[in-house]
Design an enzyme around this catalytic site. Structure first.
Site, short mmCIF file in Angstrom:
data_model
loop_
_atom_site.label_atom_id
_atom_site.label_comp_id
_atom_site.label_asym_id
_atom_site.label_seq_id
_atom_site.Cartn_x
_atom_site.Cartn_y
_atom_site.Cartn_z
N HIS A 74 0.90 -1.11 0.09
CA HIS A 74 -0.09 -0.11 -0.03
C HIS A 74 0.76 1.31 0.12
CE1 HIS A 74 -0.01 -0.20 4.87
NE2 HIS A 74 0.28 1.15 4.32
N ASP A 105 0.11 -7.55 1.20
CA ASP A 105 0.54 -6.09 1.44
C ASP A 105 2.18 -5.95 1.53
OD1 ASP A 105 0.38 -3.38 1.96
OD2 ASP A 105 -0.59 -3.44 3.66
N SER A 184 4.42 2.70 7.82
CA SER A 184 4.18 1.53 6.94
C SER A 184 5.31 1.17 6.25
CB SER A 184 2.90 1.98 6.09
OG SER A 184 1.53 1.76 6.77
#
Lengths: 489, 491
Positions: A74, A105, A184
């Site tokens: 992402h 992911d 992230s």
């Protein structure tokens, strides 16, 4: 019912953009941690020929062997431009995506400029941390521009939903180390090794951050060895736990037998020829499955799907199955998920559509439903039912996808249809519609000079006069500024 | 989009009290009465018990034959009805003579006929367009003062109560902030209608026209009230859609409504067919928007059936079928009790349920869905909503077919592992389909198998040991304080 069924409830988790780090002076983890700045552009499923405005976001990444940078999918999905920056280097370097895995992911990037790799550390993968053991997160979260390092403990290990693609669950580790947007993709370290990649946090509670653990990262790295990412396989069935003793007696299970009940074999899935509804799966590759659908894992228990998640597509699985009182060994190769309506968030894909006389035909998908605000509650109810139950209720098995009328672009040729929207197409010119291509095919054979479009439910057919269509299409293309009236693939 | 025949249920919008500008109207307190309603809805979550008790003060008026006329929805789920007059403190108890949720009206009787001393019946306003006319609305406030409000008629149309019952509805623009609960509305000293709903947002008072009252009085004249005739089709107005018209061979200038579905249980299902185009009803032309000319101006064609005709009457229609004008005739039937597969009227309904092994089975009804909260159309289970939306198609499965739900489970050792199940749609028991709860109980009671296998939509199943479940029942009922393990009659 509860179980391996993919979760259709909208995720309570938010994707984050992230970082990490590890231990003692021997390794300077911050030299192996990078900031990633990505610009992305997404299509508009409401007006499927259009793109939305570009957006820029920041995330983190870790440098692995072979000059690869590991981050979250992402962080770089739908990217038009990716820049990578190191803590001690003022330069920003362009990066490209080598592999991207939306289900788990994860993504791998590479910077082509060799100078980038000067003065960097290469980080290595570790194992699954023990509960309560300390972990350190490295990354570039919001609140500043330099690297951020936070410490926490491993607080929970279980199977949970990965919200980037949605409706998929894998092993994930929960930590109380602060994980915020920007973290992230950053490494979570223990003993100088990567034990996870920070990737999402709970949207409605504090101090709950999640990382992708090493076994899932290894699965990704192994998958791409053949130069292509294939994804995770599925067992190919829906199962229910067997916690009720009457049910176990009914199935003829003895007290020392345990397992889960196959409630449905997914059409087109790997188990289609091997399993039957009513089978009891007692073990997977010799690991016993308990009545509550769990297997032994470290000090506790987790959902049995973990055993499947460790495998690659086409790898065989061996099950011990109780069928009508007989115990069988069944082996079959695992396949991926054969969906007819995409249950997932999609990336790097442009919506398929076909416009005829102003009527926009599109396949039903989660991306389409997401065009409603709070879609799970507000989208068209028939569409939601099809979306949620088409497999379990075996709706229209002949349809390879569900084609809907998004809306009608008002024009002279469709004056009385202009308010039609969100109807599922049953047939066009008496041809059953099972794919988007069928639409393009069916309009070549009009009935007595008309296109007759029938939709599910009890409304009347939509009728277009064929002799007006060609001109109408030209007009619509120009008036509404549509580069192409069709994108079939 | 073409105007589909829609069912619109009017909902009374309640709001806070608001100072009223107008003062006593002596001349009307001999016609307008105050009604005190005590009501109690059922608790769908625990269907063996009653829910909250509410009390409200509403209005009504006296009509010929010592009857009190009010809105049926305002006395829904009543336990006790008391009436008061002229600001006096004496309460007379009243009984319901007719309560019709399909047309929104109710007649009350008062046992002590002395109640009517000093009261006189209202006169009904004859039919005819009244748009723009001003009207007066009366409402008893604080039980002793009669309030007068001015209102202006903005629109007269056919609106629908479930299931597809067209009623003549006037909309008045008004300053009222509270009401829509049985208040009589007068024009020229005659009754124009009975208020049945108020939108506080748009300041619109919804009033059931006096034609409906007239109809009801005539219907009840023979001592037996049949109610609004049942006409339950799906149709689409043709409008001027040239393509649709050419496809079905409808001549220019000719109107009509295209029939898209005729459920078997509707009046006329034996003669009307899908793809028929209704051109006229009883000699009245139906135009391309589905309207006919009435004394009120254009009204939707349901008015021709449900405003002017009675159960048992014959209706003749001219339809275009396969491009030929065809005359059809059919008898109007009454609305079947508990219509239909998913019963749509929740007022006065007692939920049917059946408890076996701590699993609570209920029938899917509008009341069940509504009990899930104001946003039930967004929040309820998607499969249940789909069934609710597909009620007309489902009704072809027969008049006594119902959707049976496992609504939830009363946790007990016998149902261990099933505690989290809820809102599952039952498709069969021991491999056989089940029509309704009564049949379900019969199957289970009559079974001699050791196990009962419940099959649900979505391919899940639940198995219980029959004897063990029967044995545990007493304990479950005691633990959860349930008096009766089932109600199969809905009474």
């Amino acid at each position: 019912m509860r179980s391996i069924r993919i979760i259709l409830v909208p995720a309570l988790l938010i994707g984050l953009f992230a970082a990490a780090n590890g231990n003692k002076p021997a390794l300077d983890v911050s030299r192996g941690t990078v900031k990633i700045i990505r610009t992305a552009i997404r299509p508009d499923y409401n007006l499927p020929w259009k793109m939305k405005d570009p957006e820029t976001a920041v995330g983190s990444g870790a440098i692995l062997h072979d000059k690869m940078i590991l981050t979250n999918a992402h962080v770089v999905s739908d990217a038009t431009y990716i820049l990578v920056k190191k803590e001690i280097d003022p330069e920003m370097y362009e990066a490209e995506i080598l592999f991207i895995a939306h289900d788990c992911d994860l993504a791998l990037l590479r910077v082509n400029d060799r100078r980038f790799y000067e003065n960097t550390e290469t980080l290595e993968l570790g194992g699954v941390p023990e509960l309560r053991s300390k972990v350190t997160t490295y990354g570039y979260p919001v609140g500043g521009s330099r690297i951020s390092i936070t410490e926490g403990v491993t607080s929970r290990i279980e199977i949970g939903e990965y919200s980037h693609m949605g409706s998929v669950s894998f092993l994930m580790i929960q930590t109380d180390a602060a994980i915020n947007p920007g973290n992230s993709g950053g490494p979570v370290m223990q003993n100088n090794r990567i034990v996870g990649v920070a990737f999402q946090a709970s949207a409605n509670s504090d101090n709950i951050g999640y990382m992708i653990p090493a076994p899932i990262i290894r699965h990704f790295l192994q998958d791409i060895r053949d130069g292509r990412y294939d994804g995770f396989p599925m067992l190919g069935v829906f199962t229910d736990p067997l916690e009720n003793i009457s049910y176990r007696r009914y199935l003829g299970m003895k007290d020392d037998q345990s397992g889960v009940l196959v409630t449905m074999v997914i059409p087109g899935g790997g188990a289609e020829k091997s399993l039957r509804a009513g089978d009891v799966i007692m073990s997977i590759d010799s690991v016993p499955v308990a009545n509550d659908s769990t297997i032994r894992f470290m000090q506790g228990r987790i959902f049995y799907s973990y055993l499947i998640d460790l495998k690659q597509i086409n790898e065989p699985v061996t099950l011990t199955v109780l069928r009508k009182g007989r115990v069988l060994k069944i082996t079959y190769p695992l396949k991926s998920y054969p969906y007819r309506i995409s249950w997932f968030n999609e990336y790097e894909k442009l919506p398929r559509y076909c416009i005829v006389g102003g009527i926009i035909f599109q396949p039903l998908s989660k991306e389409y439903l997401k065009t409603w605000n709070k879609w799970w509650h507000t989208a068209d109810r028939r569409l939601l039912y099809y979306y949620a139950c088409h497999i379990s209720d075996n709706l229209y098995p002949e349809r390879k996808e569900f084609i809907l009328i998004n809306r009608v672009l008002p024009d002279r040729a469709n004056t009385y249809l202009s308010e039609v929207h969100d109807r599922v197409v049953d047939s066009i010119n008496n041809v059953k519609i099972t794919t988007l291509n069928d639409v393009a095919e069916a309009v070549r054979k009009p009935v007595n000079g008309y296109h007759v479009i029938r939709v599910d439910g009890t409304s009347c057919p939509l009728i277009l006069k064929v002799s007006e269509i060609e001109e109408a299409d030209r007009r619509i293309k120009e008036k509404y500024d549509i580069p192409s009236l069709m994108r079939l693939r | 989009m073409k105007r589909n025949v829609q069912m619109i249920c009017l909902i009374t919008a309640l709001s806070l009290p608001w100072p009223v500008f107008s003062a006593p109207a002596q001349s009307y307190d001999d016609r307008v009465v105050n009604i005190l309603v005590t009501s109690q809805k059922h608790d769908y979550g625990s269907p063996w018990q009653q829910g909250e008790i509410t009390r409200s003060s509403i209005s009504g008026c006296v009509i010929d034959g010592n009857r009190i006329l009010t809105s049926s929805y305002s006395i829904a789920d009543h336990v006790l009805i008391e009436v008061m007059k002229k600001g006096e403190s004496r309460k007379y108890s009243a009984t319901v003579e007719i309560k019709d949720y399909h047309c929104g009206l109710a007649f009350l009787r008062v046992e002590d006929e002395s109640f009517f001393d000093g009261l006189k019946p209202v006169k009904l306003l004859p039919a005819g367009s009244m748009t723009g006319r001003s009207a007066k609305v009366y409402k008893w406030d604080s039980m002793s003062s009669l309030k007068e409000y001015l209102a202006e008629l903005t629109k007269t149309s056919i609106r629908f109560y479930e299931p597809n019952c067209g009623v003549l509805m006037h909309q008045f623009s008004t300053g009222m902030n509270e009401g829509g609960t049985g208040e009589p509305v007068f024009i020229d000293n005659m009754l124009a209608g009975i208020a049945t709903g108020l939108s506080a947002e748009t300041k619109t008072l919804f009033v059931i026209g006096s034609d409906m009252v007239h109809r009801m009085v005539r219907d009840a004249a023979d001592g037996h009230y049949d109610g609004i005739p049942f006409f339950w089709i799906d149709g689409v107005d043709l409008q001027s859609d040239v393509n649709l018209r050419a496809y079905y061979g409808v001549a220019a200038g000719e109107g009509g409504v295209l029939v898209t579905h005729v459920p078997v249980i509707s009046s006329g299902s034996d003669v009307l067919k899908k793809d028929d185009i209704i051109l006229s009803i009883e000699g009245h032309a139906v135009d391309d928007r589905g309207n006919y000319d009435s004394p009120y101006g254009k009204l939707y064609f349901y008015g021709l059936i449900q405003l002017e005709r009675f159960v048992g009457d014959e209706v003749s229609m001219i339809v275009l079928r396969d491009r030929k004008r065809t005359a059809v005739k059919f008898k109007l039937t009454s609305v079947p009790g508990g219509c239909c597969t998913v019963p749509l009227i929740s007022a006065d309904s007692v939920p049917r349920y059946y408890i076996f092994g701590g699993l609570i089975f209920q029938e899917l009804t509008a009341g069940y869905l509504e009990s899930q909260g104001k946003d039930w159309k967004q929040m309820a289970d998607k499969r249940l909503l789909y069934y609710y939306d597909s009620i007309k198609e489902l009704s072809d499965k027969g008049p006594d077919f119902r959707i049976i739900l496992l609504s939830r489970t009363l946790p007990d050792p016998v149902n261990k592992g099933y505690q989290y199940l809820k809102d599952l749609v039952l498709t069969g028991i021991n491999g056989a389909p089940v029509k309704n709860l009564a049949e379900m109980k019969k199957i289970i009671d009559g079974s001699t198998d050791r196990f009962v296998v419940f099959e649900f939509a979505g391919e899940s199943t639940v198995v219980l040991d029959r004897e063990r479940a029967v044995k545990q029942l007493k304990r479950i009922l005691m633990k959860y304080n349930i008096s009766v393990p089932h109600n199969l009659s809905g009474k």
